[in-house]
Design a protein around this motif. Structure first.
Motif, PDB file in Angstrom:
ATOM      1  N   LYS A  12     -15.238 105.023  -8.958  1.00  0.00           N
ATOM      2  CA  LYS A  12     -15.577 105.261 -10.354  1.00  0.00           C
ATOM      3  C   LYS A  12     -14.345 105.027 -11.225  1.00  0.00           C
ATOM      4  N   GLY A  13     -14.571 104.347 -12.324  1.00  0.00           N
ATOM      5  CA  GLY A  13     -13.468 104.099 -13.240  1.00  0.00           C
ATOM      6  C   GLY A  13     -12.607 102.936 -12.792  1.00  0.00           C
ATOM      7  N   ARG A  14     -11.475 102.789 -13.427  1.00  0.00           N
ATOM      8  CA  ARG A  14     -10.540 101.707 -13.137  1.00  0.00           C
ATOM      9  C   ARG A  14      -9.228 102.290 -12.644  1.00  0.00           C
ATOM     10  N   ARG A  15      -8.723 101.694 -11.588  1.00  0.00           N
ATOM     11  CA  ARG A  15      -7.449 102.158 -11.064  1.00  0.00           C
ATOM     12  C   ARG A  15      -6.328 101.810 -12.041  1.00  0.00           C
ATOM     13  N   ALA A  16      -5.467 102.771 -12.298  1.00  0.00           N
ATOM     14  CA  ALA A  16      -4.344 102.545 -13.200  1.00  0.00           C
ATOM     15  C   ALA A  16      -3.367 101.553 -12.592  1.00  0.00           C
ATOM     16  N   LEU A  17      -2.868 100.661 -13.407  1.00  0.00           N
ATOM     17  CA  LEU A  17      -1.897  99.677 -12.953  1.00  0.00           C
ATOM     18  C   LEU A  17      -0.541 100.342 -12.727  1.00  0.00           C
ATOM     19  N   PRO A  18       0.319  99.722 -11.896  1.00  0.00           N
ATOM     20  CA  PRO A  18       1.650 100.319 -11.679  1.00  0.00           C
ATOM     21  C   PRO A  18       2.433 100.524 -12.965  1.00  0.00           C
ATOM     22  N   ALA A  19       2.239  99.634 -13.946  1.00  0.00           N
ATOM     23  CA  ALA A  19       2.947  99.805 -15.217  1.00  0.00           C
ATOM     24  C   ALA A  19       2.423 101.005 -16.000  1.00  0.00           C
ATOM     25  N   GLU A  20       1.166 101.391 -15.746  1.00  0.00           N
ATOM     26  CA  GLU A  20       0.571 102.527 -16.446  1.00  0.00           C
ATOM     27  C   GLU A  20       0.851 103.849 -15.740  1.00  0.00           C
ATOM     28  N   ALA A  21       0.826 103.821 -14.420  1.00  0.00           N
ATOM     29  CA  ALA A  21       1.057 105.041 -13.632  1.00  0.00           C
ATOM     30  C   ALA A  21       1.747 104.648 -12.336  1.00  0.00           C
ATOM     31  N   ALA A  22       3.025 104.927 -12.261  1.00  0.00           N
ATOM     32  CA  ALA A  22       3.783 104.568 -11.057  1.00  0.00           C
ATOM     33  C   ALA A  22       3.529 105.534  -9.911  1.00  0.00           C
ATOM     34  N   ILE A  23       3.019 106.723 -10.229  1.00  0.00           N
ATOM     35  CA  ILE A  23       2.769 107.750  -9.218  1.00  0.00           C
ATOM     36  C   ILE A  23       1.310 108.174  -9.306  1.00  0.00           C
ATOM     37  N   LEU A  24       0.617 108.146  -8.178  1.00  0.00           N
ATOM     38  CA  LEU A  24      -0.771 108.588  -8.096  1.00  0.00           C
ATOM     39  C   LEU A  24      -0.820 109.910  -7.328  1.00  0.00           C
ATOM     40  N   THR A  25      -1.599 110.851  -7.824  1.00  0.00           N
ATOM     41  CA  THR A  25      -1.729 112.155  -7.183  1.00  0.00           C
ATOM     42  C   THR A  25      -3.146 112.324  -6.673  1.00  0.00           C
ATOM     43  N   VAL A  26      -3.278 112.695  -5.405  1.00  0.00           N
ATOM     44  CA  VAL A  26      -4.576 112.921  -4.779  1.00  0.00           C
ATOM     45  C   VAL A  26      -4.663 114.392  -4.400  1.00  0.00           C
ATOM     46  N   ALA A  27      -5.714 115.058  -4.854  1.00  0.00           N
ATOM     47  CA  ALA A  27      -5.873 116.480  -4.557  1.00  0.00           C
ATOM     48  C   ALA A  27      -7.359 116.806  -4.429  1.00  0.00           C
ATOM     49  N   PRO A  28      -7.692 117.803  -3.604  1.00  0.00           N
ATOM     50  CA  PRO A  28      -6.779 118.534  -2.730  1.00  0.00           C
ATOM     51  C   PRO A  28      -6.622 117.842  -1.383  1.00  0.00           C
ATOM     52  N   HIS A  29      -5.464 118.003  -0.798  1.00  0.00           N
ATOM     53  CA  HIS A  29      -5.202 117.443   0.529  1.00  0.00           C
ATOM     54  C   HIS A  29      -5.729 118.436   1.561  1.00  0.00           C
ATOM     55  N   SER A  30      -6.959 118.203   2.024  1.00  0.00           N
ATOM     56  CA  SER A  30      -7.600 119.157   2.925  1.00  0.00           C
ATOM     57  C   SER A  30      -8.039 118.533   4.239  1.00  0.00           C
ATOM     58  N   SER A  31      -7.930 117.223   4.390  1.00  0.00           N
ATOM     59  CA  SER A  31      -8.367 116.588   5.627  1.00  0.00           C
ATOM     60  C   SER A  31      -7.656 115.252   5.769  1.00  0.00           C
ATOM     61  N   TYR A  32      -7.922 114.590   6.902  1.00  0.00           N
ATOM     62  CA  TYR A  32      -7.316 113.288   7.158  1.00  0.00           C
ATOM     63  C   TYR A  32      -8.085 112.155   6.491  1.00  0.00           C
ATOM     64  N   PHE A  33      -9.108 112.479   5.701  1.00  0.00           N
ATOM     65  CA  PHE A  33      -9.829 111.448   4.973  1.00  0.00           C
ATOM     66  C   PHE A  33      -8.999 110.874   3.831  1.00  0.00           C
ATOM     67  N   ASP A  34      -7.831 111.467   3.575  1.00  0.00           N
ATOM     68  CA  ASP A  34      -6.917 110.875   2.598  1.00  0.00           C
ATOM     69  C   ASP A  34      -6.454 109.495   3.048  1.00  0.00           C
ATOM     70  N   ALA A  35      -6.619 109.211   4.341  1.00  0.00           N
ATOM     71  CA  ALA A  35      -6.214 107.897   4.850  1.00  0.00           C
ATOM     72  C   ALA A  35      -7.073 106.779   4.270  1.00  0.00           C
ATOM     73  N   ILE A  36      -8.266 107.104   3.776  1.00  0.00           N
ATOM     74  CA  ILE A  36      -9.141 106.065   3.217  1.00  0.00           C
ATOM     75  C   ILE A  36      -8.521 105.427   1.978  1.00  0.00           C
ATOM     76  N   PRO A  37      -8.138 106.200   0.944  1.00  0.00           N
ATOM     77  CA  PRO A  37      -7.497 105.534  -0.202  1.00  0.00           C
ATOM     78  C   PRO A  37      -6.155 104.905   0.141  1.00  0.00           C
ATOM     79  N   VAL A  38      -5.461 105.449   1.141  1.00  0.00           N
ATOM     80  CA  VAL A  38      -4.170 104.864   1.528  1.00  0.00           C
ATOM     81  C   VAL A  38      -4.369 103.468   2.103  1.00  0.00           C
ATOM     82  N   THR A  39      -5.331 103.329   3.023  1.00  0.00           N
ATOM     83  CA  THR A  39      -5.558 102.028   3.651  1.00  0.00           C
ATOM     84  C   THR A  39      -6.261 101.046   2.723  1.00  0.00           C
ATOM     85  N   MET A  40      -6.920 101.539   1.681  1.00  0.00           N
ATOM     86  CA  MET A  40      -7.578 100.641   0.737  1.00  0.00           C
ATOM     87  C   MET A  40      -6.635 100.154  -0.356  1.00  0.00           C
TER      88      MET A  40
END
Length: 203
Positions: free
Chosen positions: A112-140
Motif C-alpha cells: 500500500k502506498g509508495r515507498r519513499a525514495l532514499p533522497a526522501e527517507a534514508a532510514i526506514l523503520t519497521v515496527a513492531p519487530h515480533s517475528s522473523y517475517f521481517d525478512a520479507i521486506p528485507v529480501t524484497m
C-alpha cells in the motif's frame, strides 16, 4: 422489604443492560472443525514437503550469487556501496528470494502506498519487530539492516546477510552502540550511494 427488593431489582436490571465483556485483541482462540483438521493433516503430508523443498532450493540457489558477489571483499570493502555489477546481482537475488517466499505460501504481497525514495527517507523503520517475517521486506528491498554481528556466521543465510551490507552490532564491544549510530549517520548522509537503512524496533 419493598425497598430492598426494588434495590435488588434495579441492580439486576442494570446488570442485564450490560453487554458482553470486550474481547482482548491479544488473545485468539482457534477452533478447527474435524474437516479442517483433516485438511491440515493431509496438506502436511503432501503439500508441505514440496513447499519446503522449493523454498530450500531457492535459498541454496541464491547463495552462489551472493558468495561470488562478496568474494574477495575485505572488511573495508564491506563498508563501501555496491558496484554496478553487484547491483545487477541484486535484481537476480530479489527475483530468487521472491520465488522462495512464493514457495513458502506468500503468493501475493500487497504493498500500500509508495515507498519513499532514499533522497526522501534514508532510514526506514519497521515496527513492531515480533517475528522473523521481517525478512520479507528485507529480501524484497535489499535495504541495509541493523542486526547482531553473530548473524553473519549462520551457514548459507549468513552469506546472504553479508551481501546486503548490514550494520552489524557487536554485543561484546562496549562502543558498539556509538559505532552503530555513527555508521547509520554516515550511510544516511551518502546522497543515495548507500541503500536505505532498515531499522526494526519492538516499540
Amino acid at each position: 422489604m419493598k425497598l430492598s427488593s426494588r434495590g435488588r431489582g434495579c441492580c439486576v436490571a442494570g446488570s442485564r443492560e450490560r453487554g458482553p465483556p470486550p474481547r482482548s485483541p491479544f488473545v485468539h482462540q482457534l477452533r478447527l472443525s474435524p474437516l479442517e483438521k483433516a485438511k491440515i493433516a493431509f496438506m502436511t503430508l503432501t503439500l508441505f514437503p514440496i513447499r519446503l523443498f522449493f523454498a530450500a532450493f531457492m535459498m541454496l540457489l541464491a547463495w552462489p550469487f551472493a558468495f561470488i558477489a562478496s568474494m574477495g571483499s575485505d572488511e573495508q570493502e564491506l563498508e563501501k556501496p555496491l558496484s554496478w555489477w553487484r547491483k545487477i546481482v541484486d535484481i537476480l537475488l530479489k527475483a530468487i528470494m521472491r520465488m522462495m517466499w512464493l514457495a513458502g505460501g506468500f503468493h501475493w504481497i500487497n504493498v500500500k502506498g509508495r515507498r519513499a525514495l532514499p533522497a526522501e527517507a534514508a532510514i526506514l523503520t519497521v515496527a513492531p519487530h515480533s517475528s522473523y517475517f521481517d525478512a520479507i521486506p528485507v529480501t524484497m528491498t535489499f535495504a541495509s539492516i541493523v542486526m547482531k554481528a553473530e548473524s553473519k556466521d549462520i551457514p548459507v543465510w549468513g552469506t546472504l546477510i553479508k551481501y546486503i551490507r548490514p550494520v552489524f552490532v557487536s554485543r561484546s564491544d562496549q562502543d558498539s552502540r556509538r559505532k552503530t549510530v555513527e555508521e547509520i549517520k554516515r550511510r544516511a548522509q551518502s546522497d543515495g550511494k548507500w541503500p536505505q537503512v532498515l531499522y526494526t524496533t519492538t516499540v
